[in-house]
Write an enzyme that holds these catalytic residues in place. Structure first.
Site, PDB file in Angstrom:
ATOM      1  N   ALA A  12      27.651  38.148  34.914  1.00 35.51           N
ATOM      2  CA  ALA A  12      26.743  38.310  36.135  1.00 35.51           C
ATOM      3  C   ALA A  12      26.315  36.822  36.591  1.00 35.51           C
ATOM      4  O   ALA A  12      25.567  36.852  37.668  1.00 35.51           O
ATOM      5  CB  ALA A  12      25.670  38.932  35.698  1.00 35.51           C
ATOM      6  N   SER A  13      27.029  35.827  36.244  1.00 36.65           N
ATOM      7  CA  SER A  13      26.426  34.462  36.779  1.00 36.65           C
ATOM      8  C   SER A  13      27.234  34.206  38.194  1.00 36.65           C
ATOM      9  O   SER A  13      26.738  33.258  39.026  1.00 36.65           O
ATOM     10  CB  SER A  13      27.140  33.473  35.856  1.00 36.65           C
ATOM     11  OG  SER A  13      28.422  33.600  35.639  1.00 36.65           O
ATOM     12  N   ARG A  14      28.305  34.960  38.543  1.00 42.42           N
ATOM     13  CA  ARG A  14      28.753  34.669  39.817  1.00 42.42           C
ATOM     14  C   ARG A  14      29.315  36.148  40.470  1.00 42.42           C
ATOM     15  O   ARG A  14      29.516  37.100  39.923  1.00 42.42           O
ATOM     16  CB  ARG A  14      29.869  33.855  39.778  1.00 42.42           C
ATOM     17  CG  ARG A  14      29.554  32.313  39.115  1.00 42.42           C
ATOM     18  CD  ARG A  14      30.869  31.536  39.300  1.00 42.42           C
ATOM     19  NE  ARG A  14      31.609  31.685  38.074  1.00 42.42           N
ATOM     20  CZ  ARG A  14      32.793  32.155  37.974  1.00 42.42           C
ATOM     21  NH1 ARG A  14      33.564  32.131  39.090  1.00 42.42           N
ATOM     22  NH2 ARG A  14      33.435  32.278  36.994  1.00 42.42           N
ATOM     23  N   TYR A 154      47.029  41.377  34.236  1.00 43.41           N
ATOM     24  CA  TYR A 154      45.713  41.529  34.954  1.00 43.41           C
ATOM     25  C   TYR A 154      45.809  43.358  35.206  1.00 43.41           C
ATOM     26  O   TYR A 154      44.806  43.911  34.985  1.00 43.41           O
ATOM     27  CB  TYR A 154      45.394  40.764  36.364  1.00 43.41           C
ATOM     28  CG  TYR A 154      44.361  41.251  37.005  1.00 43.41           C
ATOM     29  CD1 TYR A 154      42.906  40.575  36.445  1.00 43.41           C
ATOM     30  CD2 TYR A 154      44.137  41.826  38.007  1.00 43.41           C
ATOM     31  CE1 TYR A 154      41.612  40.972  37.087  1.00 43.41           C
ATOM     32  CE2 TYR A 154      42.865  42.059  38.587  1.00 43.41           C
ATOM     33  CZ  TYR A 154      41.711  41.740  38.273  1.00 43.41           C
ATOM     34  OH  TYR A 154      40.404  42.032  39.009  1.00 43.41           O
ATOM     35  N   LYS A 158      43.421  46.346  33.713  1.00 44.09           N
ATOM     36  CA  LYS A 158      42.644  47.176  34.401  1.00 44.09           C
ATOM     37  C   LYS A 158      43.112  48.563  34.472  1.00 44.09           C
ATOM     38  O   LYS A 158      42.058  49.536  34.684  1.00 44.09           O
ATOM     39  CB  LYS A 158      42.714  46.471  35.911  1.00 44.09           C
ATOM     40  CG  LYS A 158      42.137  45.195  36.140  1.00 44.09           C
ATOM     41  CD  LYS A 158      40.633  45.244  35.799  1.00 44.09           C
ATOM     42  CE  LYS A 158      39.765  43.835  36.067  1.00 44.09           C
ATOM     43  NZ  LYS A 158      38.465  43.684  35.920  1.00 44.09           N
TER      44      LYS A 158
HETATM   45  P1  NAP Z   1      34.585  35.939  39.609  1.00 39.73           P
HETATM   46  O1  NAP Z   1      33.787  35.483  40.769  1.00 39.73           O
HETATM   47  O2  NAP Z   1      35.580  34.936  39.143  1.00 39.73           O
HETATM   48  O3  NAP Z   1      33.321  35.778  38.119  1.00 39.73           O
HETATM   49  C1  NAP Z   1      33.630  36.196  37.252  1.00 39.73           C
HETATM   50  C2  NAP Z   1      32.646  36.372  36.070  1.00 39.73           C
HETATM   51  O4  NAP Z   1      32.945  36.859  34.789  1.00 39.73           O
HETATM   52  C3  NAP Z   1      31.785  34.981  36.007  1.00 39.73           C
HETATM   53  O5  NAP Z   1      30.432  35.484  36.080  1.00 39.73           O
HETATM   54  C4  NAP Z   1      32.217  34.598  34.390  1.00 39.73           C
HETATM   55  O6  NAP Z   1      31.117  34.125  33.873  1.00 39.73           O
HETATM   56  C5  NAP Z   1      32.513  36.052  33.925  1.00 39.73           C
HETATM   57  N1  NAP Z   1      33.378  35.725  32.483  1.00 39.73           N
HETATM   58  C6  NAP Z   1      34.685  35.534  32.621  1.00 39.73           C
HETATM   59  N2  NAP Z   1      35.216  35.487  31.525  1.00 39.73           N
HETATM   60  C7  NAP Z   1      33.912  35.923  30.680  1.00 39.73           C
HETATM   61  C8  NAP Z   1      33.801  36.026  29.326  1.00 39.73           C
HETATM   62  N3  NAP Z   1      34.800  35.876  28.418  1.00 39.73           N
HETATM   63  N4  NAP Z   1      32.692  36.376  28.732  1.00 39.73           N
HETATM   64  C9  NAP Z   1      31.769  36.538  29.746  1.00 39.73           C
HETATM   65  N5  NAP Z   1      31.781  36.650  30.741  1.00 39.73           N
HETATM   66  C10 NAP Z   1      33.048  36.130  31.343  1.00 39.73           C
HETATM   67  O7  NAP Z   1      35.048  37.248  39.630  1.00 39.73           O
HETATM   68  P2  NAP Z   1      34.516  38.378  40.772  1.00 39.73           P
HETATM   69  O8  NAP Z   1      35.598  38.297  41.863  1.00 39.73           O
HETATM   70  O9  NAP Z   1      33.162  38.569  40.784  1.00 39.73           O
HETATM   71  O10 NAP Z   1      35.131  39.783  39.790  1.00 39.73           O
HETATM   72  C11 NAP Z   1      34.271  40.346  38.934  1.00 39.73           C
HETATM   73  C12 NAP Z   1      35.035  41.522  38.325  1.00 39.73           C
HETATM   74  O11 NAP Z   1      35.475  42.328  39.417  1.00 39.73           O
HETATM   75  C13 NAP Z   1      36.282  41.281  37.414  1.00 39.73           C
HETATM   76  O12 NAP Z   1      36.167  42.151  36.292  1.00 39.73           O
HETATM   77  C14 NAP Z   1      37.288  41.339  38.321  1.00 39.73           C
HETATM   78  O13 NAP Z   1      38.485  41.438  37.623  1.00 39.73           O
HETATM   79  C15 NAP Z   1      37.034  42.566  39.213  1.00 39.73           C
HETATM   80  N6  NAP Z   1      37.498  42.619  40.426  1.00 39.73           N
HETATM   81  C16 NAP Z   1      37.473  41.646  41.373  1.00 39.73           C
HETATM   82  C17 NAP Z   1      38.009  41.772  42.656  1.00 39.73           C
HETATM   83  C18 NAP Z   1      38.033  40.727  43.725  1.00 39.73           C
HETATM   84  O14 NAP Z   1      38.878  40.732  44.652  1.00 39.73           O
HETATM   85  N7  NAP Z   1      37.059  39.785  43.632  1.00 39.73           N
HETATM   86  C19 NAP Z   1      38.783  43.125  42.932  1.00 39.73           C
HETATM   87  C20 NAP Z   1      38.894  43.791  41.954  1.00 39.73           C
HETATM   88  C21 NAP Z   1      38.388  43.703  40.665  1.00 39.73           C
HETATM   89  P3  NAP Z   1      31.262  32.487  33.715  1.00 39.73           P
HETATM   90  O15 NAP Z   1      31.340  31.902  35.107  1.00 39.73           O
HETATM   91  O16 NAP Z   1      30.014  32.138  32.957  1.00 39.73           O
HETATM   92  O17 NAP Z   1      32.356  32.188  32.762  1.00 39.73           O
END
Ligand code: NAP
Length: 246
Positions: A12-14, A154, A158
């Site tokens: 939830a940090s980003r 990935y 998923k």
């Molecule tokens: P993001 O901006 O890269 O952020 C990822 C988040 O996951 C960060 O808060 C990070 O924390 C945390 N994280 C990564 N590895 C971790 C671990 N081992 N333990 C705890 N926290 C961890 O990604 P996002 O785009 O917001 O994506 C969020 C979710 O939605 C993901 O599951 C992604 O696969 C899914 N998703 C995203 C998209 C898209 O287009 N963006 C599309 C489909 C699905 P730190 O920074 O503290 O490491």
């Protein structure tokens, strides 16, 4: 409204997780902002929620680590006394063509995206079973539903999350716990920001609504699935993808 509820949002940090944490807090839930490496960003989210009058605290935990997850969930239950909503959002990508993909890159993505959700559900569901209610939401992806070249690890993680969602939904339904998945398409976050312009353009061309989505649009879907009103929905995959998968 989610007054009196406690919610954990992993990652939830980003990005999407941050938007979900803020949305659930705005609806009255006390929110646990989980992060792995981005402590400063997590603190920003905590501050944003508190400044808006909500309740939040930050917890560092690498969701890929079973022992860390056990302690994390136990500590949260000790601090808040209950656990009502679990959003398994933490996720990473390590893209590459299948034939060139290292075993390490495959394992790291599975361990974080898929096993991470198993770890947290494993310990959170015990508390939810006692409470005889709960909401679990797993963040899948269009890639897990339709596949995507260059994302074997990935997409597998998923797609696995969808199976995990359905199995858990069947196991936990009789105790009033719902388990659902959200499958976002392309959402504007750090994860998609790194994509080359050409890939972004090609992606937009596949989206009927003709644009990337916003984290807040995924957060709205998560808030709905976390709500009392969604109590008769379980084992489902909610697509938030501008119409990519129909
Ligand atoms: P993001 O901006 O890269 O952020 C990822 C988040 O996951 C960060 O808060 C990070 O924390 C945390 N994280 C990564 N590895 C971790 C671990 N081992 N333990 C705890 N926290 C961890 O990604 P996002 O785009 O917001 O994506 C969020 C979710 O939605 C993901 O599951 C992604 O696969 C899914 N998703 C995203 C998209 C898209 O287009 N963006 C599309 C489909 C699905 P730190 O920074 O503290 O490491």
């Amino acid at each position: 409204m989610l007054n009196g509820k406690t919610a954990i949002v992993t990652g939830a940090s980003r990005g999407i997780g941050r938007a979900i944490a803020c949305k659930l807090a705005a609806q009255g839930a006390a929110v646990v902002v989980n992060y792995n490496g981005s402590e400063d960003k997590a603190k920003e989210v905590e501050q944003e929620i508190r400044q808006a009058g909500g309740t939040a605290s930050i917890y560092q935990c690498n969701v890929a680590d079973y022992a860390q997850c056990k302690k994390f969930i136990q500590d949260v239950i000790q601090e808040y006394g209950c656990l009502d909503i679990l959003v398994n959002n933490a996720g990473i990508t390590k893209d590459g063509l299948l034939m060139k993909m290292s075993e390490e890159d495959f394992d790291q993505v599975i361990d974080t995206n898929l096993k991470g959700a198993f770890h947290t559900i494993r310990f959170a569901s015990r508390q939810m079973l006692k409470q005889r209610s709960g909401r679990i939401i797993n963040m899948s992806s269009v890639s897990g539903v339709a596949g995507n070249a260059g994302q074997a690890n990935y997409a597998a993680s998923k797609a696995g999350l969808i199976g995990l969602t359905k199995a858990a939904a069947r196991e936990l339904a009789s105790r009033g716990i719902t388990v659902n998945a959200i499958a976002p398409g392309f959402i504007e976050t750090d994860m998609t920001d790194v994509l080359p312009e050409k890939v972004k353009e090609a992606s937009v061309a596949q989206i009927p609504l003709g644009r990337f989505g916003k984290p807040e649009q995924v957060a709205a879907a998560a808030a709905f699935l976390a709500s009392e009103e969604a109590g008769y929905i379980t084992g489902q995959v909610l697509h938030v993808d501008g119409g990519m998968v129909m």
